[in-house]
Scaffold this motif. Structure first.
Motif, PDB file in Angstrom:
ATOM      1  N   LEU A   8      30.102 -34.902  -3.704  1.00 20.46           N
ATOM      2  CA  LEU A   8      30.955 -35.602  -4.575  1.00 20.46           C
ATOM      3  C   LEU A   8      31.722 -36.128  -3.721  1.00 20.46           C
ATOM      4  O   LEU A   8      32.577 -35.335  -2.881  1.00 20.46           O
ATOM      5  N   PRO A   9      31.978 -37.452  -3.632  1.00 20.86           N
ATOM      6  CA  PRO A   9      32.992 -38.036  -2.653  1.00 20.86           C
ATOM      7  C   PRO A   9      34.598 -37.464  -3.070  1.00 20.86           C
ATOM      8  O   PRO A   9      34.936 -37.624  -4.192  1.00 20.86           O
ATOM      9  N   GLY A  10      35.303 -37.223  -2.087  1.00 20.20           N
ATOM     10  CA  GLY A  10      36.711 -36.780  -2.181  1.00 20.20           C
ATOM     11  C   GLY A  10      37.024 -35.406  -2.650  1.00 20.20           C
ATOM     12  O   GLY A  10      37.959 -35.006  -2.913  1.00 20.20           O
ATOM     13  N   PHE A  11      35.956 -34.740  -2.657  1.00 22.47           N
ATOM     14  CA  PHE A  11      36.011 -33.166  -3.183  1.00 22.47           C
ATOM     15  C   PHE A  11      36.527 -32.490  -1.753  1.00 22.47           C
ATOM     16  O   PHE A  11      35.696 -32.679  -0.863  1.00 22.47           O
ATOM     17  N   GLN A  12      37.473 -31.603  -2.079  1.00 18.92           N
ATOM     18  CA  GLN A  12      37.884 -30.706  -0.794  1.00 18.92           C
ATOM     19  C   GLN A  12      37.313 -29.314  -1.307  1.00 18.92           C
ATOM     20  O   GLN A  12      37.460 -28.891  -2.206  1.00 18.92           O
ATOM     21  N   THR A  13      36.801 -28.669  -0.252  1.00 17.07           N
ATOM     22  CA  THR A  13      36.265 -27.194  -0.464  1.00 17.07           C
ATOM     23  C   THR A  13      37.392 -26.284  -0.241  1.00 17.07           C
ATOM     24  O   THR A  13      38.457 -26.565   0.340  1.00 17.07           O
ATOM     25  N   SER A  14      37.354 -25.304  -0.806  1.00 17.85           N
ATOM     26  CA  SER A  14      38.580 -24.365  -0.968  1.00 17.85           C
ATOM     27  C   SER A  14      38.290 -23.578   0.165  1.00 17.85           C
ATOM     28  O   SER A  14      37.306 -23.217   0.815  1.00 17.85           O
ATOM     29  N   PRO A  15      39.552 -22.964   0.917  1.00 15.96           N
ATOM     30  CA  PRO A  15      39.389 -22.168   2.167  1.00 15.96           C
ATOM     31  C   PRO A  15      38.894 -20.814   1.666  1.00 15.96           C
ATOM     32  O   PRO A  15      39.150 -20.375   0.551  1.00 15.96           O
ATOM     33  N   PRO A  16      37.951 -20.209   2.525  1.00 12.80           N
ATOM     34  CA  PRO A  16      37.688 -18.786   2.514  1.00 12.80           C
ATOM     35  C   PRO A  16      38.733 -17.807   2.085  1.00 12.80           C
ATOM     36  O   PRO A  16      39.777 -17.820   2.696  1.00 12.80           O
ATOM     37  N   GLY A  17      38.389 -17.077   1.385  1.00 12.48           N
ATOM     38  CA  GLY A  17      39.559 -15.845   0.729  1.00 12.48           C
ATOM     39  C   GLY A  17      38.741 -14.580   1.140  1.00 12.48           C
ATOM     40  O   GLY A  17      38.194 -14.195   1.850  1.00 12.48           O
ATOM     41  N   LYS A  18      39.356 -13.595  -0.034  1.00 17.26           N
ATOM     42  CA  LYS A  18      38.768 -12.343  -0.019  1.00 17.26           C
ATOM     43  C   LYS A  18      37.433 -11.894  -0.178  1.00 17.26           C
ATOM     44  O   LYS A  18      36.765 -11.138   0.479  1.00 17.26           O
ATOM     45  N   GLU A  19      36.591 -13.007  -0.828  1.00 12.38           N
ATOM     46  CA  GLU A  19      35.332 -12.633  -1.054  1.00 12.38           C
ATOM     47  C   GLU A  19      34.708 -12.840   0.260  1.00 12.38           C
ATOM     48  O   GLU A  19      33.473 -11.933   0.542  1.00 12.38           O
ATOM     49  N   ILE A  80      27.510  -9.525  -5.968  1.00  9.32           N
ATOM     50  CA  ILE A  80      27.000 -10.511  -6.725  1.00  9.32           C
ATOM     51  C   ILE A  80      28.418 -11.487  -7.030  1.00  9.32           C
ATOM     52  O   ILE A  80      28.164 -12.539  -6.899  1.00  9.32           O
ATOM     53  N   GLY A  81      29.422 -10.759  -7.341  1.00  9.50           N
ATOM     54  CA  GLY A  81      30.773 -11.389  -7.776  1.00  9.50           C
ATOM     55  C   GLY A  81      31.372 -12.183  -6.513  1.00  9.50           C
ATOM     56  O   GLY A  81      31.779 -13.443  -6.756  1.00  9.50           O
ATOM     57  N   ALA A  82      31.429 -11.543  -5.385  1.00  6.18           N
ATOM     58  CA  ALA A  82      31.787 -12.181  -4.389  1.00  6.18           C
ATOM     59  C   ALA A  82      30.986 -13.541  -3.952  1.00  6.18           C
ATOM     60  O   ALA A  82      31.237 -14.492  -3.312  1.00  6.18           O
ATOM     61  N   TYR A  83      29.816 -13.340  -3.845  1.00  2.61           N
ATOM     62  CA  TYR A  83      28.755 -14.522  -3.816  1.00  2.61           C
ATOM     63  C   TYR A  83      28.850 -15.682  -4.544  1.00  2.61           C
ATOM     64  O   TYR A  83      28.906 -16.862  -4.050  1.00  2.61           O
ATOM     65  N   ILE A  84      29.115 -15.474  -6.017  1.00  2.00           N
ATOM     66  CA  ILE A  84      29.200 -16.362  -6.882  1.00  2.00           C
ATOM     67  C   ILE A  84      30.564 -17.141  -6.629  1.00  2.00           C
ATOM     68  O   ILE A  84      30.790 -18.213  -6.773  1.00  2.00           O
ATOM     69  N   VAL A  85      31.766 -16.344  -6.055  1.00  2.00           N
ATOM     70  CA  VAL A  85      32.793 -17.079  -5.685  1.00  2.00           C
ATOM     71  C   VAL A  85      32.753 -17.884  -4.502  1.00  2.00           C
ATOM     72  O   VAL A  85      33.129 -19.133  -4.483  1.00  2.00           O
ATOM     73  N   VAL A  86      31.932 -17.529  -3.447  1.00  2.00           N
ATOM     74  CA  VAL A  86      31.675 -18.250  -2.448  1.00  2.00           C
ATOM     75  C   VAL A  86      30.808 -19.408  -2.813  1.00  2.00           C
ATOM     76  O   VAL A  86      31.002 -20.657  -2.265  1.00  2.00           O
ATOM     77  N   LEU A  87      29.781 -19.530  -3.658  1.00  2.00           N
ATOM     78  CA  LEU A  87      29.234 -20.743  -3.941  1.00  2.00           C
ATOM     79  C   LEU A  87      30.150 -21.825  -4.751  1.00  2.00           C
ATOM     80  O   LEU A  87      29.994 -22.936  -4.727  1.00  2.00           O
ATOM     81  N   MET A  88      30.830 -21.036  -5.677  1.00  4.24           N
ATOM     82  CA  MET A  88      31.823 -21.982  -6.243  1.00  4.24           C
ATOM     83  C   MET A  88      32.873 -22.676  -5.698  1.00  4.24           C
ATOM     84  O   MET A  88      33.399 -23.767  -5.779  1.00  4.24           O
ATOM     85  N   LYS A  89      32.955 -22.052  -4.472  1.00  6.90           N
ATOM     86  CA  LYS A  89      34.037 -22.665  -3.561  1.00  6.90           C
ATOM     87  C   LYS A  89      33.588 -23.741  -2.555  1.00  6.90           C
ATOM     88  O   LYS A  89      34.258 -24.708  -1.904  1.00  6.90           O
ATOM     89  N   GLY A  90      32.325 -23.688  -2.511  1.00  6.55           N
ATOM     90  CA  GLY A  90      31.609 -24.949  -1.737  1.00  6.55           C
ATOM     91  C   GLY A  90      31.448 -26.253  -2.158  1.00  6.55           C
ATOM     92  O   GLY A  90      32.329 -26.622  -3.228  1.00  6.55           O
ATOM     93  N   PRO A  91      30.641 -27.112  -1.503  1.00  7.03           N
ATOM     94  CA  PRO A  91      31.156 -28.267  -2.101  1.00  7.03           C
ATOM     95  C   PRO A  91      30.546 -28.794  -3.355  1.00  7.03           C
ATOM     96  O   PRO A  91      29.452 -28.251  -3.841  1.00  7.03           O
TER      97      PRO A  91
END
Length: 108
Positions: A8-19, A80-91
């Motif tokens: 998606l053009p213009g989408f910014q990924t979120s920085p990695p966090g606690k996950e 599993i919860g942390a991995y889902i957050v990583v996937l959701m923060k991706g592009p």
């Protein structure tokens, strides 16, 4: 043939966090927790000269196995919860458009 996945053009990924730290520390806590839970079973084998303790070793083993399974399920759920957050923060990706046959405004 076009690309399989179009970002998606213009989408910014979120920085990695606690996950990310949770995923990095998961193997360590799995191993340390497993060893700590197995300790009563090992101690009953070492201190088996007392007949009262040796008679309860089967019960202790059952409780240790039940606690160990519960602990592994908890760790697995957290990972599993942390991995889902990583996937959701991706592009974000754009899906291919397709004609909608049943729409609010029909052509005819």
């Amino acid at each position: 043939m076009s690309k399989l996945l179009n970002r998606l053009p213009g989408f910014q990924t979120s920085p990695p966090g606690k996950e990310r730290s949770i995923l990095r520390q998961a193997p360590f806590w799995t191993l340390m927790g497993t060893l700590a839970i197995l300790m009563p079973s090992f101690l009953t084998r070492i201190i088996s000269s007392d007949p009262k303790v040796a008679g309860n070793s089967g019960l202790i083993d059952i409780l240790v196995i039940a606690t160990l399974i519960c602990y592994w399920i908890a760790i697995f759920t957290i990972v599993i919860g942390a991995y889902i957050v990583v996937l959701m923060k991706g592009p974000a990706y754009v899906a291919d458009a397709y004609p909608l046959e049943d729409s609010d405004r029909p052509k005819g």
